[in-house]
Design a protein around this motif. Structure first.
Motif, PDB file in Angstrom:
ATOM      1  N   LEU A 118       4.051  -1.146   9.373  1.00  0.00           N
ATOM      2  CA  LEU A 118       4.591  -0.435   8.182  1.00  0.00           C
ATOM      3  C   LEU A 118       4.837   0.941   8.781  1.00  0.00           C
ATOM      4  N   SER A 119       5.652   1.361   7.603  1.00  0.00           N
ATOM      5  CA  SER A 119       6.320   2.748   7.823  1.00  0.00           C
ATOM      6  C   SER A 119       5.741   3.527   6.566  1.00  0.00           C
ATOM      7  N   LEU A 120       5.012   4.691   6.382  1.00  0.00           N
ATOM      8  CA  LEU A 120       4.716   5.496   5.444  1.00  0.00           C
ATOM      9  C   LEU A 120       5.759   6.622   5.630  1.00  0.00           C
ATOM     10  N   GLY A 121       6.147   7.004   4.105  1.00  0.00           N
ATOM     11  CA  GLY A 121       7.183   7.765   4.070  1.00  0.00           C
ATOM     12  C   GLY A 121       6.827   8.860   2.878  1.00  0.00           C
ATOM     13  N   LEU A 122       7.350  10.026   2.713  1.00  0.00           N
ATOM     14  CA  LEU A 122       7.217  10.770   1.658  1.00  0.00           C
ATOM     15  C   LEU A 122       8.776  11.148   1.129  1.00  0.00           C
ATOM     16  N   VAL A 123       9.038  10.658  -0.034  1.00  0.00           N
ATOM     17  CA  VAL A 123      10.217  10.882  -0.686  1.00  0.00           C
ATOM     18  C   VAL A 123      10.451  11.439  -1.753  1.00  0.00           C
ATOM     19  N   SER A 124      11.612  12.172  -2.443  1.00  0.00           N
ATOM     20  CA  SER A 124      11.601  12.851  -3.940  1.00  0.00           C
ATOM     21  C   SER A 124      12.534  11.724  -4.713  1.00  0.00           C
ATOM     22  N   ASP A 125      13.104  10.712  -3.980  1.00  0.00           N
ATOM     23  CA  ASP A 125      14.155   9.840  -4.804  1.00  0.00           C
ATOM     24  C   ASP A 125      14.023   8.468  -3.978  1.00  0.00           C
ATOM     25  N   LEU A 126      13.532   7.531  -4.821  1.00  0.00           N
ATOM     26  CA  LEU A 126      13.410   6.182  -4.491  1.00  0.00           C
ATOM     27  C   LEU A 126      14.559   5.159  -4.128  1.00  0.00           C
ATOM     28  N   GLU A 141       9.006  15.057  -9.010  1.00  0.00           N
ATOM     29  CA  GLU A 141       8.047  14.273  -8.654  1.00  0.00           C
ATOM     30  C   GLU A 141       8.282  13.874  -7.574  1.00  0.00           C
ATOM     31  N   MET A 142       7.324  13.592  -6.279  1.00  0.00           N
ATOM     32  CA  MET A 142       7.394  13.013  -5.363  1.00  0.00           C
ATOM     33  C   MET A 142       6.701  11.408  -5.150  1.00  0.00           C
ATOM     34  N   PHE A 143       7.003  10.884  -4.065  1.00  0.00           N
ATOM     35  CA  PHE A 143       6.580   9.414  -3.897  1.00  0.00           C
ATOM     36  C   PHE A 143       5.974   9.285  -2.214  1.00  0.00           C
ATOM     37  N   LEU A 144       4.779   8.890  -2.374  1.00  0.00           N
ATOM     38  CA  LEU A 144       4.449   7.998  -1.071  1.00  0.00           C
ATOM     39  C   LEU A 144       4.939   6.823  -1.131  1.00  0.00           C
ATOM     40  N   VAL A 145       5.471   6.067   0.041  1.00  0.00           N
ATOM     41  CA  VAL A 145       5.956   4.873  -0.058  1.00  0.00           C
ATOM     42  C   VAL A 145       5.589   4.329   1.052  1.00  0.00           C
ATOM     43  N   LEU A 146       5.122   2.967   1.256  1.00  0.00           N
ATOM     44  CA  LEU A 146       4.737   2.092   2.206  1.00  0.00           C
ATOM     45  C   LEU A 146       5.678   0.982   2.229  1.00  0.00           C
ATOM     46  N   GLU A 147       6.463   0.864   3.517  1.00  0.00           N
ATOM     47  CA  GLU A 147       7.543  -0.208   3.768  1.00  0.00           C
ATOM     48  C   GLU A 147       7.071  -1.058   5.042  1.00  0.00           C
ATOM     49  N   PRO A 148       7.294  -2.360   4.933  1.00  0.00           N
ATOM     50  CA  PRO A 148       6.943  -2.950   6.336  1.00  0.00           C
ATOM     51  C   PRO A 148       8.328  -2.616   7.331  1.00  0.00           C
ATOM     52  N   GLU A 149       8.284  -2.684   8.365  1.00  0.00           N
ATOM     53  CA  GLU A 149       9.277  -2.690   9.368  1.00  0.00           C
ATOM     54  C   GLU A 149       9.413  -3.954   9.888  1.00  0.00           C
ATOM     55  N   SER A 150       8.370  -4.759   9.901  1.00  0.00           N
ATOM     56  CA  SER A 150       8.421  -6.394  10.229  1.00  0.00           C
ATOM     57  C   SER A 150       7.126  -6.874   9.675  1.00  0.00           C
ATOM     58  N   SER A 284      17.417  -2.950  -6.817  1.00  0.00           N
ATOM     59  CA  SER A 284      16.914  -3.202  -5.396  1.00  0.00           C
ATOM     60  C   SER A 284      16.320  -4.737  -5.314  1.00  0.00           C
ATOM     61  N   ASN A 285      16.073  -5.131  -4.089  1.00  0.00           N
ATOM     62  CA  ASN A 285      15.519  -6.346  -3.756  1.00  0.00           C
ATOM     63  C   ASN A 285      13.946  -6.319  -3.956  1.00  0.00           C
ATOM     64  N   PRO A 286      13.388  -7.464  -4.247  1.00  0.00           N
ATOM     65  CA  PRO A 286      11.684  -7.523  -4.403  1.00  0.00           C
ATOM     66  C   PRO A 286      11.557  -7.044  -2.850  1.00  0.00           C
ATOM     67  N   PRO A 287      10.051  -6.678  -2.882  1.00  0.00           N
ATOM     68  CA  PRO A 287       9.869  -5.917  -1.754  1.00  0.00           C
ATOM     69  C   PRO A 287       9.624  -7.060  -0.543  1.00  0.00           C
ATOM     70  N   VAL A 288      10.083  -6.661   0.707  1.00  0.00           N
ATOM     71  CA  VAL A 288       9.801  -7.648   1.817  1.00  0.00           C
ATOM     72  C   VAL A 288       8.101  -7.913   2.167  1.00  0.00           C
ATOM     73  N   PRO A 289       8.006  -9.103   2.639  1.00  0.00           N
ATOM     74  CA  PRO A 289       6.647  -9.311   2.991  1.00  0.00           C
ATOM     75  C   PRO A 289       6.180  -8.589   4.083  1.00  0.00           C
ATOM     76  N   ALA A 290       5.029  -7.777   4.096  1.00  0.00           N
ATOM     77  CA  ALA A 290       4.199  -7.181   4.920  1.00  0.00           C
ATOM     78  C   ALA A 290       3.387  -8.195   5.790  1.00  0.00           C
ATOM     79  N   LEU A 291       3.159  -9.426   5.356  1.00  0.00           N
ATOM     80  CA  LEU A 291       2.332 -10.375   6.332  1.00  0.00           C
ATOM     81  C   LEU A 291       2.902 -11.811   5.967  1.00  0.00           C
ATOM     82  N   LEU A 292       2.884 -12.580   7.145  1.00  0.00           N
ATOM     83  CA  LEU A 292       3.331 -13.800   6.917  1.00  0.00           C
ATOM     84  C   LEU A 292       2.103 -14.763   7.196  1.00  0.00           C
ATOM     85  N   THR A 293       1.670 -15.747   6.213  1.00  0.00           N
ATOM     86  CA  THR A 293       0.532 -16.349   6.543  1.00  0.00           C
ATOM     87  C   THR A 293       1.049 -17.883   6.760  1.00  0.00           C
ATOM     88  N   VAL A 294       0.730 -18.635   7.936  1.00  0.00           N
ATOM     89  CA  VAL A 294       1.155 -20.033   7.989  1.00  0.00           C
ATOM     90  C   VAL A 294      -0.363 -20.786   8.312  1.00  0.00           C
TER      91      VAL A 294
END
Length: 362
Positions: A118-126, A141-150, A284-294
């Motif tokens: 995961l990647s944690l970022g601090l942005v002012s524009d989404l 306003e500002m935002f802490l955003v969490l996004e998966p790198e894979s 925007s597209n839906p969030p990408v998965p942070a976890l794949l369960t099989v």
């Protein structure tokens, strides 16, 4: 700069030699010729200026005032270490970055990194790549955003098989608690998503004359029997009691872990990002998965994920987590970091369970 040395301003040569010197033969020289040592000023030697105490680097960033305000708020709320200010060279951007990193490390960042990417970022524009400028401006306003790198990866089949031997309703209970606790904060791709993908493919191929010859992924066959039945999940209190009585140590650790994971996940709720943020995420597209369960390695669920992920980045995806806050309001900043701590707790416990489940995979 060079300057004239002190002494005779215009020394004049004379025919009689000076004491202690030998006159040079100058038969044709004029009567009043200037001496060679008086033609050039002695001056002072070159020296390199001393730069101690003078900044060797100057940088200008957009939003410097906002960064300074946020840095001040982090200090006043006790969310940042004051010693970091000198360590980062009084750079508010680096100070904020280090403050966020310190919080994540304290909340289990190293353990999270073992299973999540995961990647944690601090942005002012989404939507920094949008065509329209954000009318609210960076200071609102500002935002802490969490996004998966894979996506992380877990094989749950052996775990469900182990729990099925303890109680026939434990597999569905464990699966629902595990995916439900994580899905409150990050996206988990499981067999439900794969089934939706198969249904989507079926609709596409029905409109294709050659679609009848296409073989769809066998997701149904990949789902274990313990989840395909009509078992209803057990109540959490029963699972807690069962965890203390189960003889298998591994099963007991899994049950205790899933109860703790669910407890942490419910300590907070997702914040409302507001109308401005929702408008920026409209395309925007839906969030990408942070976890794949099989359930087994390289099963049909994993195949659907591999196929579907090819188009997940066609448009910028929405972040998994968005924590809005106002940088100059102490309570707003404190709440955002509290929520970040809850999310880190969920991911940390989830990572521990993933490690336990993967130990059962041959």
């Amino acid at each position: 700069m060079f300057g004239l040395a002190a002494g005779e301003p215009h020394p004049i040569a004379c025919r009689e030699p000076r004491p202690g010197t030998t006159p040079e033969p100058t038969p044709d020289s004029p009567a009043r010729l200037a001496a060679s040592h008086g033609l050039m000023a002695a001056g002072h030697p070159w020296s390199i200026p001393r730069l101690e105490g003078i900044p060797t680097e100057y940088r200008l960033f957009e939003g410097m005032d906002v960064a300074a305000r946020l840095a001040k708020t982090l200090l006043s709320t006790g969310l940042a270490d004051p010693a970091r200010w000198a360590q980062v060279g009084r750079d508010p951007f680096r100070f904020i970055e280090e403050a966020v990193r310190d919080r994540v490390v304290a909340d289990g960042g190293p353990e999270i990194e073992k299973e999540f990417f995961l990647s944690l970022g601090l942005v002012s524009d989404l939507d920094p790549y949008g065509h329209d400028a954000d009318p609210a401006g960076p200071e609102d306003e500002m935002f802490l955003v969490l996004e998966p790198e894979s996506a992380g990866y877990v094989v749950m089949g052996p775990t469900l098989q182990l729990l099925d031997g303890v109680h026939p309703r434990l597999p569905v209970t464990f699966f629902n608690l595990f995916t439900g606790a994580l899905n409150r904060w990050v996206r988990v791709y499981d067999h439900h998503d794969a089934l939706e993908r198969v249904e989507q493919l079926r609709e596409w191929y029905e409109a294709d004359p050659d679609g009848e010859t296409v073989e769809l992924p066998g997701v149904d066959a990949a789902i274990p029997k313990c989840l395909r039945g009509k078992w209803s999940p057990l109540k959490e209190r029963f699972v807690e009691r069962l965890a203390g009585r189960v003889r298998n140590q591994k099963a007991g650790d899994l049950l205790e872990g899933i109860i703790e994971l669910n407890r942490i996940s419910r300590k907070a709720k997702r914040p409302d990002v507001g109308e401005r943020a929702q408008a920026r995420l409209m395309d925007s597209n839906p969030p990408v998965p942070a976890l794949l369960t099989v359930f087994n390695k390289h099963d049909a669920i994993e195949g659907c994920f591999d196929d579907e992920c090819q188009g997940m980045l066609e448009c910028t995806p929405e972040p998994n987590v968005i924590l809005p806050f106002r940088p100059w309001e102490a309570e707003s900043v404190r709440e955002a970091f509290r929520l970040l701590g809850v999310i880190c707790g969920v991911l940390r416990k989830g990572a521990g369970l993933i490690t336990l489940m993967m130990e059962l995979v041959e």
